[in-house]
Scaffold this motif. Structure first.
Motif, short mmCIF file in Angstrom:
data_model
loop_
_atom_site.label_atom_id
_atom_site.label_comp_id
_atom_site.label_asym_id
_atom_site.label_seq_id
_atom_site.Cartn_x
_atom_site.Cartn_y
_atom_site.Cartn_z
N ALA A 130 -5.95 -7.02 -8.41
CA ALA A 130 -7.41 -6.17 -9.55
C ALA A 130 -7.49 -6.96 -10.19
O ALA A 130 -7.15 -6.55 -11.65
CB ALA A 130 -6.41 -5.16 -8.74
N THR B 152 2.64 -10.07 -0.46
CA THR B 152 1.42 -9.90 -0.04
C THR B 152 1.28 -9.97 -1.69
O THR B 152 1.38 -9.07 -1.86
CB THR B 152 0.70 -9.18 1.07
OG1 THR B 152 1.10 -8.06 0.75
CG2 THR B 152 0.64 -9.55 2.42
N LEU C 278 -6.48 0.02 -2.83
CA LEU C 278 -5.46 -1.74 -1.94
C LEU C 278 -4.92 -1.63 -1.07
O LEU C 278 -4.56 -0.79 -0.77
CB LEU C 278 -4.87 -2.03 -3.69
CG LEU C 278 -5.77 -2.50 -4.98
CD1 LEU C 278 -4.92 -2.58 -5.39
CD2 LEU C 278 -6.74 -2.73 -4.60
N ARG D 291 -1.94 -2.51 1.59
CA ARG D 291 -0.59 -2.39 1.83
C ARG D 291 -0.11 -3.15 2.42
O ARG D 291 -0.71 -2.78 4.04
CB ARG D 291 -0.01 -1.43 0.83
CG ARG D 291 1.20 -1.47 1.06
CD ARG D 291 2.24 0.03 0.43
NE ARG D 291 1.81 0.76 1.15
CZ ARG D 291 2.84 1.10 2.26
NH1 ARG D 291 3.58 0.66 2.52
NH2 ARG D 291 2.57 1.72 3.04
N VAL E 18 0.74 -6.24 -6.50
CA VAL E 18 -0.35 -5.51 -6.99
C VAL E 18 0.05 -6.36 -8.46
O VAL E 18 0.90 -5.93 -9.44
CB VAL E 18 -0.44 -4.34 -7.06
CG1 VAL E 18 -2.00 -3.77 -7.84
CG2 VAL E 18 -1.05 -3.89 -5.83
N SER F 253 4.79 -6.28 -0.60
CA SER F 253 3.12 -6.25 -2.29
C SER F 253 2.79 -6.18 -3.54
O SER F 253 3.81 -5.21 -3.80
CB SER F 253 2.59 -5.02 -1.05
OG SER F 253 2.01 -4.97 -0.39
N VAL G 55 -9.97 -8.38 -5.97
CA VAL G 55 -10.85 -7.30 -5.95
C VAL G 55 -11.33 -7.20 -7.20
O VAL G 55 -10.40 -7.45 -8.08
CB VAL G 55 -10.35 -6.19 -5.22
CG1 VAL G 55 -10.05 -6.81 -3.22
CG2 VAL G 55 -8.91 -5.53 -6.19
N THR H 95 -2.41 -9.08 -4.06
CA THR H 95 -3.20 -8.84 -4.85
C THR H 95 -3.48 -8.31 -6.43
O THR H 95 -3.06 -7.62 -6.92
CB THR H 95 -4.30 -6.74 -4.56
OG1 THR H 95 -3.26 -7.01 -2.98
CG2 THR H 95 -5.20 -7.11 -4.12
N ILE I 223 -5.14 -11.96 -2.33
CA ILE I 223 -6.35 -11.61 -2.50
C ILE I 223 -7.07 -10.75 -3.94
O ILE I 223 -6.55 -10.29 -5.03
CB ILE I 223 -6.77 -10.09 -1.89
CG1 ILE I 223 -6.01 -10.09 0.06
CG2 ILE I 223 -7.81 -9.35 -1.15
CD1 ILE I 223 -5.38 -9.61 0.63
#
Lengths: 232, 214
Positions: free
Chosen positions: B94, B90, B51, B53, B61, B59, B123, B92, B121
């Motif tokens: 998952a 930011t 991922l 960073r 997650v 960041s 993923v 992410t 984002i």
């Protein structure tokens, strides 16, 4: 003379009839509202099950899944909540205990629906809608058990599990009053509305009694006149 | 006599009703307020993670099970959080995608809801490898790493299972990102995580998330 002044009906012969008409009207409102709530309880049960099936049908562990506990809660807890108020509404419509049980039950439905819909803020409006609906009884006392359920829930959860009701671990110890305060805010207007409704019902009953008495007097006069003319 | 018998019967019925409702409510409450398997967080951003960073801003997650209904509330809380931080973070998401799953198994409404949040984002977490790297075991597990890769927060961002609304996890992340609070080195802030287990019992045991049955 003293007998006359101590008996209000002797002063106003229509008062007894007015009270009777008022109580009949009040009972018909209680019974009708009980029936409406019995139907509403059934509708809420169906809605709860549909919401649970739609929002959280299954819970997952890796690649496997099983029926989500919310679905079982909607079916069985919803059924348990509904049994007593529907029974009372059908068997004892118009009784005070029926209204009070319905009042408590309606708030329990608010709590269950809030949980089934994942705590959506919009579902919390069910509490306020229900209070307004309870005011259909025009009996302000019905609002008290509902308010106690809401305030008690917030007080107890605020004390023992504050994160679940306020979203923080250390809320102000009086914050439950802020939440209950909004319910009481609505209660004030609804109680005033109920009292005004009762007053208007009394006025309507008094007018009906007056009309009835006047009608009877007119009919008696007509009969007397007819008898007088017949005997001429 | 008949009246007192009827009164007693109604008291019994009323008590039975109150007890059954209380028991049902208590069980529902127990399910919703029971936290999931806690994470085994890495104090620094895992070096083997695939991922991305951001080295300029913190960041976040978030690891989720794509079919977990409880995680819908988590995605909702993430959306609120992202709206509050205004590009100072930011994120992410998952989404678990076991190797044995059918194609497209992970493409659920949760995936699409997460992808629709600005600045997020999404993923696929193939076979839970990223979950393993970060040490997540429960859907909704959230990690916040500082720009220098240090873990600032780990836990959930809902108040209970599948329940949206203000919560301690989101508040903690918000205050960390906005610089209103800080986490002492080696002592990240944390909150309970509520959601579906990401892995079945045998997989969780193999990964060391839960004790293995003897």
């Amino acid at each position: 003379m003293s007998q006359v002044t101590s008996n209000p009906q002797a002063l106003d012969p229509t008062r007894g009839l007015a009270t009777e008409l008022y109580e009949t009207h009040q009972q018909s409102i209680y019974r009708r509202t009980d029936r409406i709530f019995a139907m509403l309880m059934a509708i809420q049960w169906v809605f709860g099950i549909v919401a649970a099936i739609f929002i959280s049908p299954r819970t997952w562990v890796g690649l496997t899944s099983h029926t989500h506990p919310h679905v079982w809660a909607a079916v069985f807890l919803g059924l348990a909540i509904n049994v007593l108020p529907i029974f009372l509404a059908l068997v004892h419509p118009g009784k005070t205990i029926t209204r009070f049980v319905i009042s408590v039950t309606q708030m329990l439905w608010s709590a269950l629906l809030i949980h089934l819909t994942g705590g959506r803020i919009e579902t919390h409006f069910h509490v306020f809608g229900s209070l307004a609906f309870l005011a259909f009884y025009r009996d302000w006392r019905v609002l008290i058990p509902a308010t106690v359920v809401v305030a008690g829930d917030h007080l107890l959860r605020g004390l023992y599990f504050p994160q679940s009701v306020y979203g923080v671990l250390t809320p102000n110890s009086w914050r439950w009053l802020e939440h209950a305060g909004w319910v009481i805010f609505e209660d004030i207007f609804l109680i005033a509305s109920c009292l005004r409704g009762q007053q208007e019902m009394r006025q309507i009953a008094q007018r009906a009694a007056d009309l009835n008495t006047a009608k009877e007097a007119a009919e008696a006069a007509t009969r007397a006149k007819s008898e007088f003319l017949a005997n001429m | 006599m008949r009246h007192s018998l009827r009164s007693a019967l109604y008291v019994i019925i009323g008590t039975g009703w109150a007890a059954s409702v209380a028991i049902g409510g208590w069980r529902l409450w127990g399910f919703e307020s029971t936290a999931g398997i806690p994470a085994r967080p890495q104090p620094m951003w895992p070096a083997d993670s695939k991922l991305a960073r951001n080295i300029a801003i913190p960041s976040l997650v978030l690891l989720i099970h794509p079919h977990c209904p409880c995680s819908r509330a988590t995605i909702g809380e993430l959306a609120r959080l992202m709206a509050d931080v205004h590009e100072k973070l930011t994120a992410t998401v998952a989404v678990l995608c076991p190797a044995a799953a059918a194609e497209g198994w992970e493409q659920t409404d949760l995936w699409h809801s997460a992808a629709a949040i600005p600045g997020v984002i999404v993923v696929a977490d193939i076979d839970g490898r990223e979950s393993g790297r970060f040490g997540a075991a429960t859907s909704g597990q959230t990690f916040l790493y500082a720009a220098d890769g240090r873990l600032l927060f780990q836990g959930g961002i809902t108040e209970s299972r599948g329940h949206s609304g203000d919560n301690a996890g989101r508040s903690a992340i918000l205050s960390l990102v906005l610089g209103l609070s800080s986490a002492p080195p080696g002592q990240p802030l944390h909150s309970p995580v509520y959601g579906c287990p990401l892995f079945d019992d045998s997989t969780a045991c193999e990964r060391g998330d839960t004790p293995c049955p003897r």
